[in-house]
Design a protein around this motif. Structure first.
Motif, mmCIF file in Angstrom:
data_model
loop_
_atom_site.group_PDB
_atom_site.id
_atom_site.type_symbol
_atom_site.label_atom_id
_atom_site.label_comp_id
_atom_site.label_asym_id
_atom_site.label_seq_id
_atom_site.Cartn_x
_atom_site.Cartn_y
_atom_site.Cartn_z
ATOM 1 N N ARG A 30 0.931 -1.106 0.019
ATOM 2 C CA ARG A 30 -0.138 -0.254 0.099
ATOM 3 C C ARG A 30 0.829 1.153 -0.234
ATOM 4 N NH1 ARG A 30 -4.747 0.435 4.394
ATOM 5 N NH2 ARG A 30 -5.431 -1.240 3.212
ATOM 6 N N GLN A 31 2.072 1.121 0.774
ATOM 7 C CA GLN A 31 2.704 2.513 0.767
ATOM 8 C C GLN A 31 3.667 2.673 -0.369
ATOM 9 O OE1 GLN A 31 2.643 4.605 3.179
ATOM 10 N NE2 GLN A 31 1.504 3.111 4.626
ATOM 11 N N ARG A 33 2.513 1.778 -3.568
ATOM 12 C CA ARG A 33 1.326 2.346 -4.428
ATOM 13 C C ARG A 33 1.285 3.909 -4.279
ATOM 14 N NH1 ARG A 33 -1.880 -2.173 -3.156
ATOM 15 N NH2 ARG A 33 -3.165 -0.972 -2.063
ATOM 16 N N ARG A 34 1.166 3.989 -2.992
ATOM 17 C CA ARG A 34 0.997 5.670 -2.595
ATOM 18 C C ARG A 34 2.059 6.421 -2.900
ATOM 19 N NH1 ARG A 34 -2.182 5.183 3.343
ATOM 20 N NH2 ARG A 34 -3.945 4.566 2.362
ATOM 21 N N CYS A 38 2.246 9.510 -5.553
ATOM 22 C CA CYS A 38 2.909 10.702 -5.452
ATOM 23 C C CYS A 38 3.688 11.121 -6.427
ATOM 24 C CB CYS A 38 3.448 10.759 -4.095
ATOM 25 S SG CYS A 38 4.321 12.319 -3.613
ATOM 26 N N ILE A 130 -3.114 10.062 -3.306
ATOM 27 C CA ILE A 130 -1.787 9.810 -2.697
ATOM 28 C C ILE A 130 -2.002 9.166 -1.182
ATOM 29 C CG2 ILE A 130 0.356 10.874 -1.684
ATOM 30 C CD1 ILE A 130 0.202 12.681 -3.805
ATOM 31 N N GLY A 132 -5.123 8.438 0.299
ATOM 32 C CA GLY A 132 -6.180 7.561 0.557
ATOM 33 C C GLY A 132 -6.963 7.811 1.464
#
Length: 421
Positions: A30-31, A33-34, A38, A130, A132
């Motif tokens: 998840r991190q 993807r963010r 960004c 970015i 969520g």
């Protein structure tokens, strides 16, 4: 010249790739993807700002102050991924008012008619993409800053501070760029968001299908459906009449000592797969395998009128199958079979690795018939002989001393009768 282009192109490609992949070493997907979101959004925003820098420079010296602010905005966007990777909260709390301030200064220089301040309306959707939805306070804070900044620029910076030639033409071009970029960036963010959502749904559906297949493979269909409707319920059924069969491969333990692991597994898989096919053919429920032992039942979870007859047919076919398999297996394969019929309790036990099992004196008796039997033969009790004698040929074995049962009279199940007796 061509060689220089070939050298330059890979270097630009590497720089672009390094920028997009910056900070993606986090083990949490998840991190990653963010951070990727960004990097992508900030990189595109920086590119748009640098286009504005070039536009202002082409328009001449009156626009140079605006060009400098656009450069500051572009550089801020460019370094934002680095800032976010080390301190995401700080990037939102400090970066949002800083960028909105720069856009307000830009609007002050070129006037609200240029629509420059409307870039700030993208702030909420950018940070939502970015961060969520798990950071509502940060999103609310960024949205509040953006709204206040847009309102200030719209109502207080209507007239440009700079003396700009051809201002009407510039404003038209600027509004076109603002609208175009807003649509493009919204489309990119929406496309990526929906793509991720669809992939997540596909993964969930695939995982659900695998779970369903595994559940129905581990448990009888009827039992699996009951558990799905109420996972907390206790599955326990008392069945008045079932047929239970145990089969054990003769001399398997000493034989396995002379085989490598692959051969052991392949041997058992070959034999038990054939038994599974027989169980499906006769409408029986495979209960479990324990080492080289195979257990199957008739009349559970769906009751039937002739469970003992079905289990007897299964036993005779198992002997026939092992004889057929022996022709292609060095040393052959032989089984010892015992069966019995009567009442039993069936249910699901365990929290992890659930399995369906059967308990009761009927099960114990069938197990004793197998363990006290002989290779290549099917042993039954007197009660089973009474139930089967009209349709099957049975041969009296005599009295044996069965563990936990004492002296009992048993019979060998030999074959089906061509016509009922």
């Amino acid at each position: 010249m061509a060689q220089e282009q070939r050298r330059t192109s890979p270097s630009l490609s590497k720089i672009f790739r390094a920028y997009i992949e910056y900070g993606l070493k986090d083990d949490i997907e998840r991190q990653r993807r963010r951070q990727l979101m960004c990097n992508t959004i900030m990189g595109l925003s920086a590119l748009s700002s640098f286009v504005h820098v070039g536009t202002f420079l082409l328009l001449g010296s009156p626009y140079w102050p605006a060009s400098f602010i656009a450069l500051c905005i572009g550089v801020t966007f460019l370094v934002a991924p680095i800032w976010y990777s080390y301190a995401p909260t700080s990037a939102v709390v400090l970066g949002t008012p800083f960028l909105c301030g720069l856009f307000c200064v830009q609007t002050y220089l070129v006037g609200a008619d240029s629509a420059t301040h409307f870039y700030m309306t993208l702030t909420p959707i950018i940070w939502l993409a970015i961060l969520g939805p798990q950071r509502p306070l940060l999103l609310g804070y960024a949205t509040f800053i953006a709204v206040i900044s847009v309102l200030v620029a719209m109502f207080f910076f209507d007239t440009p501070a700079l003396s700009l030639p051809n201002y009407a033409a510039y404003s038209a071009v600027s509004r076109t760029m603002v609208v175009s970029w807003t649509v493009v960036l919204t489309l990119v963010i929406g496309f990526v968001a929906f793509l991720r959502a669809e992939r997540a749904e596909d993964a969930l559906e695939a995982e659900h299908a695998r779970s369903e297949a595994l559940l129905y493979n581990l448990l009888p269909n009827q039992i699996a459906s009951r558990l799905k409707s109420d996972p907390s319920q206790t599955i326990a059924d008392r069945v008045p009449q079932v047929g239970i069969l145990f089969a054990d491969i003769v001399n398997f333990t000493p034989r396995s000592l002379q085989m490598n692991p692959d051969e052991v597994v392949n041997f058992l898989n070959l034999v038990f797969s054939k038994f599974d096919e027989l169980a499906d053919r006769h409408g029986l429920e495979k209960i479990k395998t324990i080492g080289d032992a195979y257990m199957v039942a008739a009349g559970i979870p769906t009751q039937c009128s002739d469970p003992v007859h079905r289990i007897a047919d299964m036993a005779l076919d198992m002997l026939e199958t092992t004889r057929s398999l022996s022709a292609g297996i060095p040393g052959g394969v032989d089984v010892r079979i015992g069966l019995h019929g009567g009442p039993a309790v069936a249910g699901v036990i365990g929290i992890r690795k659930l399995f369906y099992d059967v308990w009761g004196d009927t099960v114990n008796t069938a197990s004793r018939m197998e363990s006290h039997g002989e290779p290549g033969r099917i042993q039954v009790m007197e009660t089973v002989r009474t139930a089967l004698e009209r349709d099957y040929v049975l041969e009296r074995r005599g009295t044996i001393d069965a563990k936990g049962m004492g002296a009992v009279t048993t019979w060998w199940l030999i074959a089906r009768r061509s016509t009922p007796a």
